[in-house]
Scaffold this motif. Sequence first.
Motif, PDB file in Angstrom:
ATOM      1  N   GLN A 147       0.824  -1.203   0.000  1.00  0.00           N
ATOM      2  CA  GLN A 147       0.000   0.000   0.000  1.00  0.00           C
ATOM      3  C   GLN A 147       0.859   1.255   0.000  1.00  0.00           C
ATOM      4  N   ALA A 148       2.002   1.189   0.682  1.00  0.00           N
ATOM      5  CA  ALA A 148       2.925   2.324   0.668  1.00  0.00           C
ATOM      6  C   ALA A 148       3.428   2.585  -0.747  1.00  0.00           C
ATOM      7  N   LEU A 149       3.661   1.516  -1.502  1.00  0.00           N
ATOM      8  CA  LEU A 149       4.091   1.677  -2.890  1.00  0.00           C
ATOM      9  C   LEU A 149       2.982   2.292  -3.738  1.00  0.00           C
ATOM     10  N   VAL A 150       1.747   1.879  -3.518  1.00  0.00           N
ATOM     11  CA  VAL A 150       0.606   2.450  -4.247  1.00  0.00           C
ATOM     12  C   VAL A 150       0.532   3.955  -3.992  1.00  0.00           C
ATOM     13  N   LYS A 151       0.703   4.359  -2.748  1.00  0.00           N
ATOM     14  CA  LYS A 151       0.633   5.778  -2.397  1.00  0.00           C
ATOM     15  C   LYS A 151       1.728   6.578  -3.092  1.00  0.00           C
ATOM     16  N   MET A 152       2.941   6.016  -3.148  1.00  0.00           N
ATOM     17  CA  MET A 152       4.036   6.722  -3.803  1.00  0.00           C
ATOM     18  C   MET A 152       3.830   6.770  -5.319  1.00  0.00           C
ATOM     19  N   THR A 153       3.256   5.710  -5.870  1.00  0.00           N
ATOM     20  CA  THR A 153       2.956   5.699  -7.304  1.00  0.00           C
ATOM     21  C   THR A 153       1.967   6.817  -7.637  1.00  0.00           C
ATOM     22  N   GLU A 154       0.991   6.997  -6.793  1.00  0.00           N
ATOM     23  CA  GLU A 154       0.007   8.065  -6.996  1.00  0.00           C
ATOM     24  C   GLU A 154       0.643   9.438  -6.769  1.00  0.00           C
ATOM     25  N   ARG A 155       1.505   9.532  -5.774  1.00  0.00           N
ATOM     26  CA  ARG A 155       2.127  10.819  -5.450  1.00  0.00           C
ATOM     27  C   ARG A 155       2.951  11.368  -6.601  1.00  0.00           C
ATOM     28  N   PHE A 156       3.684  10.483  -7.266  1.00  0.00           N
ATOM     29  CA  PHE A 156       4.576  10.933  -8.336  1.00  0.00           C
ATOM     30  C   PHE A 156       4.019  10.656  -9.729  1.00  0.00           C
ATOM     31  N   ASP A 157       2.739  10.435  -9.832  1.00  0.00           N
ATOM     32  CA  ASP A 157       2.107  10.160 -11.120  1.00  0.00           C
ATOM     33  C   ASP A 157       2.336  11.319 -12.087  1.00  0.00           C
ATOM     34  N   GLY A 158       2.848  10.976 -13.258  1.00  0.00           N
ATOM     35  CA  GLY A 158       3.049  11.981 -14.293  1.00  0.00           C
ATOM     36  C   GLY A 158       4.271  12.851 -14.120  1.00  0.00           C
ATOM     37  N   GLN A 159       5.144  12.521 -13.194  1.00  0.00           N
ATOM     38  CA  GLN A 159       6.354  13.323 -12.989  1.00  0.00           C
ATOM     39  C   GLN A 159       7.552  12.426 -12.712  1.00  0.00           C
ATOM     40  N   ASP A 160       8.734  12.988 -12.892  1.00  0.00           N
ATOM     41  CA  ASP A 160       9.949  12.252 -12.576  1.00  0.00           C
ATOM     42  C   ASP A 160      10.016  12.012 -11.066  1.00  0.00           C
ATOM     43  N   VAL A 161      10.566  10.856 -10.688  1.00  0.00           N
ATOM     44  CA  VAL A 161      10.700  10.529  -9.274  1.00  0.00           C
ATOM     45  C   VAL A 161      12.029  11.099  -8.778  1.00  0.00           C
ATOM     46  N   PRO A 162      12.010  11.997  -7.801  1.00  0.00           N
ATOM     47  CA  PRO A 162      13.269  12.565  -7.293  1.00  0.00           C
ATOM     48  C   PRO A 162      13.983  11.595  -6.356  1.00  0.00           C
ATOM     49  N   VAL A 163      15.233  11.884  -6.079  1.00  0.00           N
ATOM     50  CA  VAL A 163      15.992  11.075  -5.131  1.00  0.00           C
ATOM     51  C   VAL A 163      15.446  11.320  -3.722  1.00  0.00           C
ATOM     52  N   PRO A 164      15.127  10.276  -2.966  1.00  0.00           N
ATOM     53  CA  PRO A 164      14.698  10.491  -1.579  1.00  0.00           C
ATOM     54  C   PRO A 164      15.802  11.194  -0.795  1.00  0.00           C
ATOM     55  N   PRO A 165      15.439  12.042   0.151  1.00  0.00           N
ATOM     56  CA  PRO A 165      16.464  12.799   0.882  1.00  0.00           C
ATOM     57  C   PRO A 165      17.383  11.939   1.742  1.00  0.00           C
ATOM     58  N   ASN A 166      16.931  10.732   2.074  1.00  0.00           N
ATOM     59  CA  ASN A 166      17.742   9.847   2.928  1.00  0.00           C
ATOM     60  C   ASN A 166      18.305   8.664   2.145  1.00  0.00           C
ATOM     61  N   TRP A 167      18.560   8.867   0.881  1.00  0.00           N
ATOM     62  CA  TRP A 167      19.007   7.768   0.008  1.00  0.00           C
ATOM     63  C   TRP A 167      20.230   8.221  -0.775  1.00  0.00           C
ATOM     64  N   GLY A 168      21.210   7.317  -0.916  1.00  0.00           N
ATOM     65  CA  GLY A 168      22.388   7.688  -1.691  1.00  0.00           C
ATOM     66  C   GLY A 168      23.451   6.605  -1.679  1.00  0.00           C
ATOM     67  N   GLY A 169      24.638   6.986  -2.112  1.00  0.00           N
ATOM     68  CA  GLY A 169      25.702   6.008  -2.293  1.00  0.00           C
ATOM     69  C   GLY A 169      26.782   6.081  -1.226  1.00  0.00           C
ATOM     70  N   PHE A 170      27.396   4.933  -1.007  1.00  0.00           N
ATOM     71  CA  PHE A 170      28.589   4.822  -0.165  1.00  0.00           C
ATOM     72  C   PHE A 170      29.739   4.317  -1.033  1.00  0.00           C
ATOM     73  N   ARG A 171      30.925   4.815  -0.752  1.00  0.00           N
ATOM     74  CA  ARG A 171      32.132   4.308  -1.422  1.00  0.00           C
ATOM     75  C   ARG A 171      33.079   3.734  -0.377  1.00  0.00           C
ATOM     76  N   ILE A 172      33.543   2.508  -0.631  1.00  0.00           N
ATOM     77  CA  ILE A 172      34.568   1.897   0.214  1.00  0.00           C
ATOM     78  C   ILE A 172      35.906   2.109  -0.479  1.00  0.00           C
ATOM     79  N   GLU A 173      36.761   2.886   0.152  1.00  0.00           N
ATOM     80  CA  GLU A 173      38.097   3.153  -0.389  1.00  0.00           C
ATOM     81  C   GLU A 173      39.044   2.085   0.131  1.00  0.00           C
ATOM     82  N   PRO A 174      39.647   1.292  -0.757  1.00  0.00           N
ATOM     83  CA  PRO A 174      40.415   0.127  -0.309  1.00  0.00           C
ATOM     84  C   PRO A 174      41.641   0.482   0.528  1.00  0.00           C
ATOM     85  N   GLU A 175      41.781  -0.257   1.630  1.00  0.00           N
ATOM     86  CA  GLU A 175      43.035  -0.273   2.378  1.00  0.00           C
ATOM     87  C   GLU A 175      43.741  -1.602   2.143  1.00  0.00           C
TER      88      GLU A 175
END
Length: 205
Positions: A147-175
């Motif tokens: 149901q949470a997915l249904v709500k988000m599908t409706e929220r962003f209907d007809g528009q690009d989905v932006p990056v969530p504010p708490n979502w992103g990448g991590f990089r592990i720099e080798p030692e």
Amino acid sequence: MRVDYKEDADLDVANLRDGWLPVAQQWLAAAIEARIPEPNAMVLATVDADGRPASRTVLCKGLDARGVVFYTNYDSDKGTHLRRTPYASVTFPWIGIERQLTIRGTVSTVSTEATAAYFASRPRGSQLGAWASQQSRPVASREELEQALVKMTERFDGQDVPVPPNWGGFRIEPETVEFWQGRTSRLHNRIRLTIPTQQVERLQP
């Protein structure tokens, strides 16, 4: 249950004379060519607030001289662990070709620009799922999650989905980077490169 490994070209310390990345890329390419399921899957190990280890499988989305990149919800367990203790280990378990690659090192977040570029490349369903899921948090039922997915599908209907504010990448720099190659009689090849000192050494299996 035991399997004796076949013999092919032996891994040697001389293979790392040009650094770890060329061999890592060759092994990843071999895993892809062998059609190993999810060849970019890697087991990520972190530690919690009590210093206890936690591991899970994530997907590598970047492998270059700067290290290994993956993306996640920053508020997930792994995100919380890495913000508190920015050090991790990942292992690519290429069992089908009798090889493993383990990379350990410090962790940092990737740039917002890199995150945005990767997020834009994801399927729309995955983008919406990143908004719908409060990753690692309890949920009452599968239906509530759907149901949470249904709500988000409706929220962003007809528009690009932006990056969530708490979502992103991590990089592990080798030692340290360790290559493992299965061999007969359990005399496996283990070669480790320590990046700060550029020391390459063979380890006993």
